[in-house]
Design an enzyme around this catalytic site. Structure first.
Site, PDB file in Angstrom:
ATOM      1  N   TYR A  32      44.257  24.976  60.495  1.00 58.06           N
ATOM      2  CA  TYR A  32      45.043  25.116  61.727  1.00 58.06           C
ATOM      3  C   TYR A  32      45.951  23.923  62.034  1.00 58.06           C
ATOM      4  O   TYR A  32      46.616  23.902  63.066  1.00 58.06           O
ATOM      5  CB  TYR A  32      44.095  25.369  62.910  1.00 58.06           C
ATOM      6  CG  TYR A  32      43.335  26.672  62.777  1.00 58.06           C
ATOM      7  CD1 TYR A  32      44.014  27.895  62.785  1.00 58.06           C
ATOM      8  CD2 TYR A  32      41.956  26.692  62.622  1.00 58.06           C
ATOM      9  CE1 TYR A  32      43.334  29.097  62.648  1.00 58.06           C
ATOM     10  CE2 TYR A  32      41.267  27.894  62.483  1.00 58.06           C
ATOM     11  CZ  TYR A  32      41.964  29.088  62.493  1.00 58.06           C
ATOM     12  OH  TYR A  32      41.293  30.275  62.351  1.00 58.06           O
ATOM     13  N   ASN A  83      47.777  33.321  72.767  1.00 59.59           N
ATOM     14  CA  ASN A  83      47.084  33.259  71.485  1.00 59.59           C
ATOM     15  C   ASN A  83      45.647  33.657  71.802  1.00 59.59           C
ATOM     16  O   ASN A  83      44.858  32.835  72.278  1.00 59.59           O
ATOM     17  CB  ASN A  83      47.129  31.876  70.858  1.00 59.59           C
ATOM     18  CG  ASN A  83      46.448  31.867  69.475  1.00 59.59           C
ATOM     19  OD1 ASN A  83      45.715  32.800  69.136  1.00 59.59           O
ATOM     20  ND2 ASN A  83      46.675  30.821  68.702  1.00 59.59           N
ATOM     21  N   HIS A 109      50.131  33.545  66.985  1.00 60.27           N
ATOM     22  CA  HIS A 109      49.038  33.068  66.129  1.00 60.27           C
ATOM     23  C   HIS A 109      49.574  31.921  65.282  1.00 60.27           C
ATOM     24  O   HIS A 109      50.681  32.015  64.724  1.00 60.27           O
ATOM     25  CB  HIS A 109      48.524  34.174  65.208  1.00 60.27           C
ATOM     26  CG  HIS A 109      47.824  35.267  65.950  1.00 60.27           C
ATOM     27  ND1 HIS A 109      46.542  35.133  66.423  1.00 60.27           N
ATOM     28  CD2 HIS A 109      48.251  36.496  66.324  1.00 60.27           C
ATOM     29  CE1 HIS A 109      46.195  36.249  67.049  1.00 60.27           C
ATOM     30  NE2 HIS A 109      47.206  37.088  67.008  1.00 60.27           N
ATOM     31  N   ARG A 120      40.708  40.130  60.161  1.00 59.98           N
ATOM     32  CA  ARG A 120      41.701  39.542  61.084  1.00 59.98           C
ATOM     33  C   ARG A 120      43.000  40.353  61.116  1.00 59.98           C
ATOM     34  O   ARG A 120      43.920  40.031  61.863  1.00 59.98           O
ATOM     35  CB  ARG A 120      42.050  38.108  60.663  1.00 59.98           C
ATOM     36  CG  ARG A 120      40.888  37.148  60.745  1.00 59.98           C
ATOM     37  CD  ARG A 120      41.356  35.725  60.459  1.00 59.98           C
ATOM     38  NE  ARG A 120      40.239  34.868  60.100  1.00 59.98           N
ATOM     39  CZ  ARG A 120      39.454  34.237  60.969  1.00 59.98           C
ATOM     40  NH1 ARG A 120      39.680  34.337  62.256  1.00 59.98           N
ATOM     41  NH2 ARG A 120      38.446  33.498  60.557  1.00 59.98           N
TER      42      ARG A 120
HETATM   43  O1  CA2 Z   1      45.983  31.770  63.768  1.00 58.28           O
HETATM   44  C1  CA2 Z   1      45.609  31.804  64.952  1.00 58.28           C
HETATM   45  O2  CA2 Z   1      46.228  31.261  65.860  1.00 58.28           O
HETATM   46  C2  CA2 Z   1      44.293  32.516  65.302  1.00 58.28           C
HETATM   47  O3  CA2 Z   1      44.469  33.162  66.553  1.00 58.28           O
HETATM   48  C3  CA2 Z   1      43.245  31.424  65.390  1.00 58.28           C
HETATM   49  C4  CA2 Z   1      41.849  31.996  65.669  1.00 58.28           C
HETATM   50  C5  CA2 Z   1      41.495  33.079  64.653  1.00 58.28           C
HETATM   51  O4  CA2 Z   1      40.247  33.688  65.005  1.00 58.28           O
HETATM   52  C6  CA2 Z   1      42.557  34.163  64.593  1.00 58.28           C
HETATM   53  O5  CA2 Z   1      42.192  35.074  63.575  1.00 58.28           O
HETATM   54  C7  CA2 Z   1      43.917  33.563  64.270  1.00 58.28           C
HETATM   55  C8  CA2 Z   1      40.794  30.878  65.584  1.00 58.28           C
HETATM   56  C9  CA2 Z   1      40.998  29.784  66.576  1.00 58.28           C
HETATM   57  C10 CA2 Z   1      39.947  28.758  66.327  1.00 58.28           C
HETATM   58  O6  CA2 Z   1      40.563  27.496  66.203  1.00 58.28           O
HETATM   59  C11 CA2 Z   1      39.871  26.512  65.597  1.00 58.28           C
HETATM   60  C12 CA2 Z   1      40.496  25.297  65.544  1.00 58.28           C
HETATM   61  C13 CA2 Z   1      39.871  24.256  64.927  1.00 58.28           C
HETATM   62  C14 CA2 Z   1      38.607  24.423  64.386  1.00 58.28           C
HETATM   63  C15 CA2 Z   1      37.975  25.649  64.464  1.00 58.28           C
HETATM   64  C16 CA2 Z   1      38.612  26.692  65.080  1.00 58.28           C
END
Ligand code: CA2
Length: 161
Positions: A32, A83, A109, A120
């Site tokens: 991320y 988001n 996203h 996803r």
């Molecule tokens: O790509 C994106 O922005 C998502 O919305 C991020 C979500 C994921 O479940 C979606 O499929 C796509 C996850 C957010 C969690 O963010 C984290 C950041 C750092 C460490 C762990 C999780």
């Protein structure tokens, strides 16, 4: 530039962030990125200001609280950027709240969810969104602010939700 009169200040863009996004920049940067959510908030505020707009920026790990924020946006926001994180793939309650909005809604996203695990690939939020930005990392939030400014511009051909 958003339309403003002397009496009425344009309502803010509500930027809503779902579960675990508070961990951005601190965990799993290889997935991320290194930008924190606080940095994204500051970048969005600056970008909105360039367009004569302001933001309300929230993050919640609770589905019901996100529903509350979306209901608040019905009367308090000029547009919504969301988001939904993991809830995008599961939450009909969040979709219902989005469908109750009359303002533009941009889903964001950080990653391209279609290049990731098959669980996803579906987003319920997409079914209610005006538009979607994905796969551009933190920059995607700024492009979504630009899109909202364009949609809200008095001359825009895309003014309806
Ligand atoms: O790509 C994106 O922005 C998502 O919305 C991020 C979500 C994921 O479940 C979606 O499929 C796509 C996850 C957010 C969690 O963010 C984290 C950041 C750092 C460490 C762990 C999780």
């Amino acid at each position: 530039m958003a339309k403003k009169t002397k009496q009425s200040k344009t309502l803010p863009i509500y930027i809503l962030n779902g579960p675990n996004l508070n961990l951005l920049g601190h965990r799993e940067p290889e997935v991320y990125g290194y930008t924190t959510l606080a940095e994204i908030e500051a970048m969005c505020a600056a970008q909105a200001k360039r367009h004569g707009l302001s933001i309300v920026f929230r993050q919640s790990n609770r589905e019901g609280e996100i529903v509350d924020h979306l209901q608040e946006a019905r009367t308090s926001a000029c547009a919504v950027m969301i988001n939904p994180a993991g809830y995008g793939h599961t939450s009909i309650a969040i979709l219902d709240s989005i469908q109750a909005l009359k303002v533009p809604v941009i889903e964001v996203h950080l990653s391209n969810i279609h290049r990731r695990e098959s669980y996803r690939h579906n987003s319920y939020v997409s079914k209610g969104a005006t538009g979607i930005v994905m796969g551009l990392g933190a920059q995607g939030y700024l492009r979504a602010v630009d899109a909202i400014a364009e949609i809200l511009a008095p001359s825009s051909k895309n003014r309806s939700k």
